[in-house]
Design a protein around this motif. Structure first.
Motif, PDB file in Angstrom:
ATOM      1  N   GLY A   1       7.828  48.065  19.141  1.00  0.00           N
ATOM      2  CA  GLY A   1       7.550  48.428  17.763  1.00  0.00           C
ATOM      3  C   GLY A   1       8.681  49.107  17.036  1.00  0.00           C
ATOM      4  N   ALA A   2       9.770  49.399  17.709  1.00  0.00           N
ATOM      5  CA  ALA A   2      10.899  50.064  17.065  1.00  0.00           C
ATOM      6  C   ALA A   2      11.847  49.005  16.491  1.00  0.00           C
ATOM      7  N   PRO A   3      12.716  49.394  15.550  1.00  0.00           N
ATOM      8  CA  PRO A   3      13.619  48.407  14.932  1.00  0.00           C
ATOM      9  C   PRO A   3      14.824  48.087  15.808  1.00  0.00           C
ATOM     10  N   PHE A   4      14.600  48.003  17.100  1.00  0.00           N
ATOM     11  CA  PHE A   4      15.661  47.660  18.035  1.00  0.00           C
ATOM     12  C   PHE A   4      14.999  47.015  19.245  1.00  0.00           C
ATOM     13  N   ALA A   5      15.759  46.347  20.047  1.00  0.00           N
ATOM     14  CA  ALA A   5      15.186  45.634  21.194  1.00  0.00           C
ATOM     15  C   ALA A   5      16.062  45.824  22.426  1.00  0.00           C
ATOM     16  N   GLY A   6      15.444  45.701  23.597  1.00  0.00           N
ATOM     17  CA  GLY A   6      16.187  45.757  24.843  1.00  0.00           C
ATOM     18  C   GLY A   6      16.810  47.092  25.156  1.00  0.00           C
ATOM     19  N   VAL A   7      16.206  48.180  24.660  1.00  0.00           N
ATOM     20  CA  VAL A   7      16.770  49.513  24.875  1.00  0.00           C
ATOM     21  C   VAL A   7      16.079  50.168  26.065  1.00  0.00           C
ATOM     22  N   ASP A   8      16.845  50.476  27.098  1.00  0.00           N
ATOM     23  CA  ASP A   8      16.301  51.073  28.318  1.00  0.00           C
ATOM     24  C   ASP A   8      16.824  52.496  28.484  1.00  0.00           C
ATOM     25  N   TYR A   9      15.960  53.378  28.973  1.00  0.00           N
ATOM     26  CA  TYR A   9      16.402  54.723  29.315  1.00  0.00           C
ATOM     27  C   TYR A   9      17.356  54.666  30.515  1.00  0.00           C
ATOM     28  N   PRO A  10      18.303  55.594  30.593  1.00  0.00           N
ATOM     29  CA  PRO A  10      19.186  55.667  31.773  1.00  0.00           C
ATOM     30  C   PRO A  10      18.426  56.304  32.936  1.00  0.00           C
ATOM     31  N   SER A  11      17.709  55.503  33.663  1.00  0.00           N
ATOM     32  CA  SER A  11      16.776  56.013  34.668  1.00  0.00           C
ATOM     33  C   SER A  11      17.466  56.810  35.767  1.00  0.00           C
ATOM     34  N   GLU A  12      18.706  56.453  36.121  1.00  0.00           N
ATOM     35  CA  GLU A  12      19.404  57.202  37.171  1.00  0.00           C
ATOM     36  C   GLU A  12      19.721  58.622  36.704  1.00  0.00           C
ATOM     37  N   ALA A  13      20.174  58.757  35.460  1.00  0.00           N
ATOM     38  CA  ALA A  13      20.451  60.090  34.915  1.00  0.00           C
ATOM     39  C   ALA A  13      19.166  60.891  34.789  1.00  0.00           C
ATOM     40  N   VAL A  14      18.078  60.221  34.398  1.00  0.00           N
ATOM     41  CA  VAL A  14      16.785  60.883  34.269  1.00  0.00           C
ATOM     42  C   VAL A  14      16.328  61.412  35.627  1.00  0.00           C
ATOM     43  N   ALA A  15      16.369  60.554  36.638  1.00  0.00           N
ATOM     44  CA  ALA A  15      15.898  60.952  37.961  1.00  0.00           C
ATOM     45  C   ALA A  15      16.781  62.035  38.577  1.00  0.00           C
ATOM     46  N   GLY A  16      18.088  61.979  38.307  1.00  0.00           N
ATOM     47  CA  GLY A  16      19.002  62.928  38.925  1.00  0.00           C
ATOM     48  C   GLY A  16      19.115  64.254  38.215  1.00  0.00           C
ATOM     49  N   SER A  17      18.840  64.288  36.902  1.00  0.00           N
ATOM     50  CA  SER A  17      19.085  65.499  36.120  1.00  0.00           C
ATOM     51  C   SER A  17      17.825  66.296  35.799  1.00  0.00           C
ATOM     52  N   LEU A  18      16.665  65.631  35.743  1.00  0.00           N
ATOM     53  CA  LEU A  18      15.454  66.281  35.250  1.00  0.00           C
ATOM     54  C   LEU A  18      14.499  66.636  36.381  1.00  0.00           C
ATOM     55  N   ASP A  19      13.757  67.718  36.173  1.00  0.00           N
ATOM     56  CA  ASP A  19      12.730  68.092  37.146  1.00  0.00           C
ATOM     57  C   ASP A  19      11.560  67.118  37.085  1.00  0.00           C
ATOM     58  N   TRP A  20      11.213  66.680  35.870  1.00  0.00           N
ATOM     59  CA  TRP A  20      10.212  65.628  35.716  1.00  0.00           C
ATOM     60  C   TRP A  20      10.270  65.094  34.291  1.00  0.00           C
ATOM     61  N   ILE A  21       9.579  63.984  34.073  1.00  0.00           N
ATOM     62  CA  ILE A  21       9.464  63.418  32.734  1.00  0.00           C
ATOM     63  C   ILE A  21       8.003  63.427  32.312  1.00  0.00           C
ATOM     64  N   ASN A  22       7.770  63.637  31.029  1.00  0.00           N
ATOM     65  CA  ASN A  22       6.432  63.585  30.451  1.00  0.00           C
ATOM     66  C   ASN A  22       6.289  62.261  29.700  1.00  0.00           C
ATOM     67  N   VAL A  23       5.499  61.354  30.244  1.00  0.00           N
ATOM     68  CA  VAL A  23       5.351  60.022  29.659  1.00  0.00           C
ATOM     69  C   VAL A  23       4.288  60.069  28.559  1.00  0.00           C
ATOM     70  N   MET A  24       4.694  59.734  27.336  1.00  0.00           N
ATOM     71  CA  MET A  24       3.769  59.726  26.204  1.00  0.00           C
ATOM     72  C   MET A  24       2.883  58.489  26.283  1.00  0.00           C
ATOM     73  N   ALA A  25       1.811  58.601  27.034  1.00  0.00           N
ATOM     74  CA  ALA A  25       0.913  57.475  27.262  1.00  0.00           C
ATOM     75  C   ALA A  25      -0.179  57.440  26.200  1.00  0.00           C
ATOM     76  N   PHE A  26       0.222  57.523  24.957  1.00  0.00           N
ATOM     77  CA  PHE A  26      -0.698  57.504  23.816  1.00  0.00           C
ATOM     78  C   PHE A  26       0.113  57.169  22.571  1.00  0.00           C
ATOM     79  N   GLY A  27      -0.563  57.023  21.443  1.00  0.00           N
ATOM     80  CA  GLY A  27       0.138  56.619  20.231  1.00  0.00           C
ATOM     81  C   GLY A  27       0.649  55.201  20.339  1.00  0.00           C
ATOM     82  N   LEU A  28      -0.090  54.334  21.040  1.00  0.00           N
ATOM     83  CA  LEU A  28       0.412  53.004  21.355  1.00  0.00           C
ATOM     84  C   LEU A  28       0.087  51.960  20.286  1.00  0.00           C
ATOM     85  N   ARG A  29      -0.687  52.339  19.290  1.00  0.00           N
ATOM     86  CA  ARG A  29      -1.009  51.421  18.203  1.00  0.00           C
ATOM     87  C   ARG A  29      -0.845  52.122  16.858  1.00  0.00           C
ATOM     88  N   PRO A  30      -0.348  51.427  15.839  1.00  0.00           N
ATOM     89  CA  PRO A  30      -0.168  52.058  14.527  1.00  0.00           C
ATOM     90  C   PRO A  30      -1.491  52.280  13.818  1.00  0.00           C
TER      91      PRO A  30
END
Length: 464
Positions: free
Chosen positions: A203-232
């Protein structure tokens, strides 16, 4: 006006310094948490639910939401409002006074992201955050302030809630940012991030954008996944739809896909925390006689005092809607076990929401995935009895000691359409306690391990 703003900033700084003298310093020797029962407290909605009304014992972690990046100076923007400055200064001290083992984090977010129902699917990026993260000098200065200010105010960590990096370059800058934060933070200082799906931000004005999962896993204690707001819920919406379904037969707009996208990206389940909404998504029906999922709508639902936005209601307001309708309009509540979602219709108003029963179902899924925990968004929106908050805490604590739920992994949602198992028995809308999900009620979740077949990320070397 400039003098007033300067005065507020001076007062804010004074309060911050005073708080640092009064509040105990954050515990920088703490061990990594074994479980997370978290919640975001919207500072802008403090009048709905003051800190004094929070039951701090129901959480392991609470977030102050939020401070943002200054739009032109690219620095950490402290609250100019005196009441907000006081709240920032007293947040950790007051809550930890009631629960000494509680950990508090300061969330650094996209300006305006306190809209509870701001759809993840409608994210359009944050120019201020992006400009700060793109410049190494600004990034270093911001990281320094983003560690110093929370520590001065008694917080135990920070949360990066950039909603959302809007290009491959911005995602790379996000990776640099969290890595530099980890390097600058003292030992034991918590670092988390509020994120969407790991890849293919819909739904964003861009495509094929992936988070840097290795940096996320190595740098952060955890991630909070926004599992809501999935429809306009804005003018683009033409039909009713669930806002946070656990599963979706026809698409990947689901909680399960969002969570599993991170697991398949290589982030350990013990670093993933799943979001639960404490708001409902609402619309005005075109024809109140046609009130099912996919029914035509004419507009986003009525503006509410709680959410201060059209198309969104706090959980407390959803419950109030069923009582204030009285005999003027029938109240119809429906439960969809295939998607694990519920909705109600009162007259021409239609609301999708998560009640206590389906929160328990979702937490059963999270436990099956061996996730670290959950967070509530936002805690200000629960009802006076803290119905959802208490139920979530109770279910998660019981699931933590249940080997049936915690020792099984491999839960997946596959490529849409997803062939769902037979529906579970519908939970009762009555106030009777809902049983904690068991391995029997969730046996179908692991009956068929699903191959998500997510696209492999391509390593992109950025040449400057």
């Amino acid at each position: 006006m400039a003098h007033t703003t300067l005065l507020y900033n001076v007062i804010s700084l004074s309060l911050s310094l005073a708080a640092s003298a009064l509040a105990p310093p954050p515990d920088t020797t703490q061990q990594a948490p074994t479980t997370v029962r978290a919640g975001y407290y919207f500072a802008d909605d403090a009048d709905l639910w003051p800190l004094s009304a929070l039951d701090a014992s129901l959480y392991t972690h609470l977030y102050y939401s939020s401070l943002s990046v200054h739009p032109t100076r690219h620095t950490l923007q402290l609250p100019a409002d005196l009441a907000q400055a006081r709240l920032l200064a007293s947040f950790s001290r007051e809550l930890k006074g009631r629960n000494p083992v509680l950990r508090t984090l300061l969330s650094l977010a996209t300006a305006g992201a306190e809209d509870a129902a701001a759809g993840a699917a409608r994210a359009s990026g944050d120019p201020a955050f992006a400009a700060m993260a793109a410049d190494p000098t600004s990034r270093v200065a911001f990281v320094d302030a983003a560690v110093r200010v929370p520590r001065e105010n008694g917080f135990d960590g920070i949360d990066v809630a950039w909603r959302f990096p809007a290009s491959v370059v911005e995602m790379a800058d996000f990776g640099f940012l969290v890595a530099e934060w980890r390097a600058a933070a003292p030992k034991g200082f918590l670092l988390t991030a509020t994120v969407y799906f790991s890849n293919h931000v819909f739904g964003a004005p861009f495509a094929g954008v992936d988070y840097p999962s290795e940096a996320v896993a190595g740098s952060l204690d955890w991630i909070n996944v926004m599992a809501f707001g999935l429809r306009p819920a804005d003018a683009a919406a033409t039909v009713t739809a669930f806002d946070a379904p656990l599963y979706d037969r026809a698409s990947h707009f689901s909680v399960s896909y969002g969570v599993v996208s991170w697991l398949d990206a290589g982030v350990p389940a013990g670093k993933v925390v799943m979001g639960l909404p404490l708001y409902g998504r609402s619309w005005f029906l075109r024809n109140k006689a046609n009130s099912g999922v996919g029914a035509p709508v004419v507009a986003a639902g009525p503006k509410q005092r709680g959410s201060n936005a059209t198309g969104a209601m706090s959980y407390a307001e959803v419950q109030a809607l069923t009582t204030t309708a009285g005999g003027r309009a029938p109240v119809m509540t429906s439960y969809d076990n295939g998607s694990v979602s519920s909705y109600l219709a009162v007259g021409d108003v239609w609301v999708a929401f998560d009640g206590a029963a389906f929160v328990a179902e979702k937490l059963g899924f999270a436990a099956r995935c061996s996730l670290l925990g959950y967070f509530l968004w936002p805690v200000n929106y629960d009802d006076a009895n803290l119905t959802v908050t208490r139920r979530a805490s109770e279910v998660w604590e019981q699931s933590k000691i249940s080997s049936d739920l915690r020792n099984v992994t491999g839960v997946r949602q596959g490529k849409a359409p997803f062939e769902l198992p037979p529906a579970l028995g519908s939970p009762s809308p009555a106030s009777e306690p809902v049983p904690v999900p068991t391995s029997a009620s969730f046996s179908w979740l692991c009956r068929k391990k699903l191959d998500a077949r997510l696209h492999l990320s391509v390593l992109i070397v950025l040449l400057y």
